[in-house]
Design an enzyme around this catalytic site. Sequence first.
Site, short mmCIF file in Angstrom:
data_model
loop_
_atom_site.label_atom_id
_atom_site.label_comp_id
_atom_site.label_asym_id
_atom_site.label_seq_id
_atom_site.Cartn_x
_atom_site.Cartn_y
_atom_site.Cartn_z
CB CYS A 71 -1.07 -0.06 0.97
SG CYS A 71 -2.08 0.63 1.36
CG ASP A 73 33.13 16.43 -27.99
OD1 ASP A 73 33.03 17.06 -28.27
OD2 ASP A 73 33.71 15.09 -27.40
CB CYS A 109 0.67 1.42 4.21
SG CYS A 109 -1.12 1.21 4.64
#
Length: 717
Positions: A22, A402, A25
């Site tokens: 949960c 680059d 929770c």
Amino acid sequence: MTLRGYAKDREQHVYPLVGLTCADCAAKFEEKVRQAEGVIDARVHLATSRLVVTGRKLSIEEVERLGAFDDIRVARREETVGLGRFRWRDPLLLTSAIALVLLLLAELAEWLLFPTAVAIGLFAAATILGGWNHFRRGMVALLRLDFNMNALMTIAVAGAWAIGYWAEAAVVAFLFGVSGWLERTVMESARASIRSLMDWAPKTATVRREGEEQSVSAEELKVGDVLIVRPGEKIAADGEVVKGSTAVNQAAITGESLPVEKSPGDEVFAGSLNHSGAIEVRVTRRAEETTIAKIVALVGEAEEQRAPAQAFVDRFARVYTPIVLALAFAIAVIPPLALGAAWKPWVYEALALLIVACPCALVVSTPVAVVTAVGNAARHGVLIKGGVHLEKAGTLQTIAFDKTGTLTRGEPVVTDIIPLQDQSEAQVLVLAAGIERLSEHPLALAIVRKAKEKRVPVAHVDHFQSVPGRGAKAYIAGTPYWIGSPRWMGEEGFDFGPWEETIHRLQDEGKTVVALGRDREALAIIALADELRDNAVHVIRALKQLGIRRTVLLTGDHAAAARSVARQTGVDETCAELLPEDKVRQVRRYTEEGGPVGMVGDGINDAPALATADVGIAMGGAGTDVALETADIVLMADDLSKLPFTVRMSRAALRVIRQNIAFAVGIKVLAFLLAIPGWLTLWLAIGADMGATILVMLNGMRLLKEKPDMEMRRDES
């Protein structure tokens, strides 16, 4: 406090957890641990089921006492085996199945007009059996005035019993039990994709010590140990091949699809699979310092770098539940007291609204998508170091590259050999490679490589003399030869006037020109260039197809070379002859002009620009710690084709996160609208709430389907 004492207080301790499903929770558990004595900070990672505590090391008993309200426990070793697999004998699944049978029997009893007590007894039995696990947790939470999902469901079921809705109470308990099992199964499947990373490296290794072969734990390996790796075995540690040759599959680390040839002196990585030959490897890093260990650690910490969407959800969730609880109370009491309405239907609506008061679907909407995407990317050789970087990568509008080692291979190759007299190309190579064979200059090495490719012999030279920054001199069969820049050759008395136009044309194409001469006579022109990567053109095209609006080349090389690379690859803009600080200024300018910017480089020379960009992307990170530390995203192999996959994965993850949040909020709003006219039932509320949680988790797991190279194949077709 001493530095040692301060460092000890800031130590981090990791606890693998079970019973953590949960989201609400998990947040409450995190807060409880954070308030424990001696704890400086605590973070619960729902998607990886881990607790990370900074400060005092808590005992297992302490952690489990803090998590007792939701039956959260510290995982023992045997409990982690097989997680994420479908298990028919799961107790929660079995009790839910029995509850369903009792529920159907109760409905049958009502239909057959059995005594009411029989149906009520069956409904009550189905309710208790189907929801017992949640009732037990809910009672503990209620005693602490902690209104989590279990507590709200317990109130709803008890209230339904109190007003005589036995069937609805049984349906709510059954659906809650089934949805809890589904939620746990789906979450464990997502976690299994992360745990699979930890299985890449073998747990044991064969090592030669004191002349004897021994089988030891990978954790016991020391730097300098020599591993014996036979065909079909995995390499247990990062190291260097000291004996034997083979082909190694290192897809687990770099994502490269084909085996890579390895011989003495080559680097190998823990978790790579040895294919064809037996080799001996000298260990260069301990188990906890290997590349694969760092990947696992960084992926495990990905949830720590919380995405902006997650930060919003966390703030929203803190105020959402109290507001809904107040609204449910108002629905239960205001119509009966103020309007004289009947109590029973409005209490029923309030109980239904209680069920949607827990923001589980909303809280889990982002982390499950982030961890699934990060884990999937890691398995394909792309390391994304957190949800914040994943989300930013999904918003990129400009990507800057680059040149050397990124769009190009980073080493010169011979592109043109133009004889000026009556020699052939092969004869020019015989002379040029003979002289350059004694030089260590990169251009000289490229000419020697060309001679080897063409399988031409090289001339024997005497009295070799290197002229730094200009070229070299030598004698062949008693005749003096020069090789070097045309300008220097002109200073030495050579006349390249008739071929100046050719030289300028080659230089305008971004190529470096080397001239060969004999006794003041111009013999040949050799052009070299930093060769493009084979897939550079396809990568730029794929990025544009994905919606990248602008691609830019930032290089310290001269303008002609930059323009040549941009012209060949399709890069939109070039900025040449830049120092590192100039690249930083350009990145800032592009950010101001066109939104989020990603910078792709090697992670070493481009570190300032990578740090300045919204997302820094380093290539070839498997072989360098610097890239792993400096970049936000690391392409573990030196493979540019993983860049479109990274952008596509990030955009898909961002799309899924937005879908999840919109769906979770939409379901809540719909439930509120249904409650106003009294249409929200208990079973509809539980189905909507828990169904939404499961659906957002399944939606997040769709990211496992994303695979690299789709753009490459699409372009090549």
